[in-house]
Write a protein that holds these residues in place. Sequence first.
Motif, PDB file in Angstrom:
ATOM      1  N   MET A   1      -1.485  45.584  -2.115  1.00 52.26           N
ATOM      2  CA  MET A   1      -2.224  46.460  -3.031  1.00 52.26           C
ATOM      3  C   MET A   1      -1.264  46.491  -4.264  1.00 52.26           C
TER       4      MET A   1
ATOM      5  N   GLN B   1      -0.520  47.249  -8.372  1.00 54.75           N
ATOM      6  CA  GLN B   1      -0.780  47.830  -9.829  1.00 54.75           C
ATOM      7  C   GLN B   1      -0.026  47.121 -10.972  1.00 54.75           C
TER       8      GLN B   1
ATOM      9  N   HIS C   1      -4.823  49.872 -12.504  1.00 50.28           N
ATOM     10  CA  HIS C   1      -4.707  50.399 -11.211  1.00 50.28           C
ATOM     11  C   HIS C   1      -3.910  51.408 -10.882  1.00 50.28           C
ATOM     12  N   THR C   2      -4.290  52.467 -10.479  1.00 54.63           N
ATOM     13  CA  THR C   2      -3.406  53.710  -9.808  1.00 54.63           C
ATOM     14  C   THR C   2      -2.958  53.578  -8.638  1.00 54.63           C
ATOM     15  N   GLY C   3      -3.836  52.794  -7.647  1.00 53.47           N
ATOM     16  CA  GLY C   3      -3.593  52.969  -6.391  1.00 53.47           C
ATOM     17  C   GLY C   3      -4.437  54.084  -5.632  1.00 53.47           C
TER      18      GLY C   3
ATOM     19  N   PHE D   1      -8.387  50.568 -15.018  1.00 56.81           N
ATOM     20  CA  PHE D   1      -8.860  49.757 -13.603  1.00 56.81           C
ATOM     21  C   PHE D   1      -9.945  48.828 -13.702  1.00 56.81           C
TER      22      PHE D   1
ATOM     23  N   ASP E   1      -8.917  52.507  -4.420  1.00 54.62           N
ATOM     24  CA  ASP E   1      -7.712  51.690  -4.415  1.00 54.62           C
ATOM     25  C   ASP E   1      -7.368  51.524  -5.974  1.00 54.62           C
ATOM     26  N   GLU E   2      -8.588  51.167  -6.558  1.00 57.04           N
ATOM     27  CA  GLU E   2      -8.193  51.077  -8.141  1.00 57.04           C
ATOM     28  C   GLU E   2      -7.943  52.577  -9.017  1.00 57.04           C
ATOM     29  N   CYS E   3      -8.676  53.514  -8.470  1.00 61.11           N
ATOM     30  CA  CYS E   3      -8.586  54.492  -9.352  1.00 61.11           C
ATOM     31  C   CYS E   3      -8.326  56.046  -8.436  1.00 61.11           C
TER      32      CYS E   3
ATOM     33  N   GLY F   1      -8.082  42.177 -11.542  1.00 61.01           N
ATOM     34  CA  GLY F   1      -8.615  43.269 -10.245  1.00 61.01           C
ATOM     35  C   GLY F   1      -9.000  42.513  -9.140  1.00 61.01           C
ATOM     36  N   ASP F   2     -10.086  42.541  -8.569  1.00 56.95           N
ATOM     37  CA  ASP F   2     -10.290  42.197  -7.282  1.00 56.95           C
ATOM     38  C   ASP F   2     -10.712  40.459  -7.052  1.00 56.95           C
TER      39      ASP F   2
ATOM     40  N   MET G   1      -5.003  41.747  -7.979  1.00 59.75           N
ATOM     41  CA  MET G   1      -4.662  43.110  -7.390  1.00 59.75           C
ATOM     42  C   MET G   1      -4.439  42.747  -6.082  1.00 59.75           C
TER      43      MET G   1
END
Length: 246
Positions: free
Chosen positions: A29, A31, A43-45, A71, A77-79, A157-158, A213
């Motif tokens: 994970m 950021q 990304h905030t986690g 994000f 998991d993004e925000c 991102g992903d 990410m």
Amino acid sequence: MQTSVHEIADGVYRLSTCLPDVAPGGFLMNQYLVDGAEPLLFHTGPRRMFPQVCEAVARVVPPQRLRWVSFGHVESDECGAMNEWLDAAPSSRVLFNLLGCRVSLDDLADRTPEPVEEGDVRDIGGHRVRAIPTPHVPHGWEAQVLFDETTRTLLCGDLFTRAGDAPALVHDDDLITPALAADDLFGATCLTATTAPTLRALADLQPRTLALMHGPAFAGDCAAALRDLADAYEARFLASVRTVAA
């Protein structure tokens, strides 16, 4: 779980935590903190990880200095910790494409987000950042990536998600095989007629670094990696079309 911090491009930091139980070998994970006069967190986690991500950010900049939160799409998991960050950094705002603001973030964010039009470039002091909408790539109507034009880092991102732990930065690694294996495991990528063209358009940016990410940051022939992923997804999409037609 420990969160590591590594500088993967000039002023771009990868904050990484390996979650042991999500997938075989763990699941990363990440950021990314872009350190400028107006620091940006991509990304905030998840909300439950906010304390340790905040501590990791503090190794680079005081968290209260954070100015922008962004994000890839609206997912925990993004925000998930978006509002925790807005509270911790009083001058911060969410930076996101106009569609995402209208359909979700105007309601979900505790402070009014800052919408960005396609093609707009935001100078955050030392870095010029562009938000690029990528609807349904890899998933989510409001999906986007960020491109730091200064370091040519694509915060993607992903894209290229893989299972397992990985180093902070790899060079000329195979990104495609583990990405396809992760798709077989999770089924997370949305394959449409626009998936491959969207990836090829990102390749045309000629990024120097891909900031994944869920995986390592990648320094190498990033354009080729994006085009190879486009080819692989296009082949899968066309095979599914033929199966349905049959």
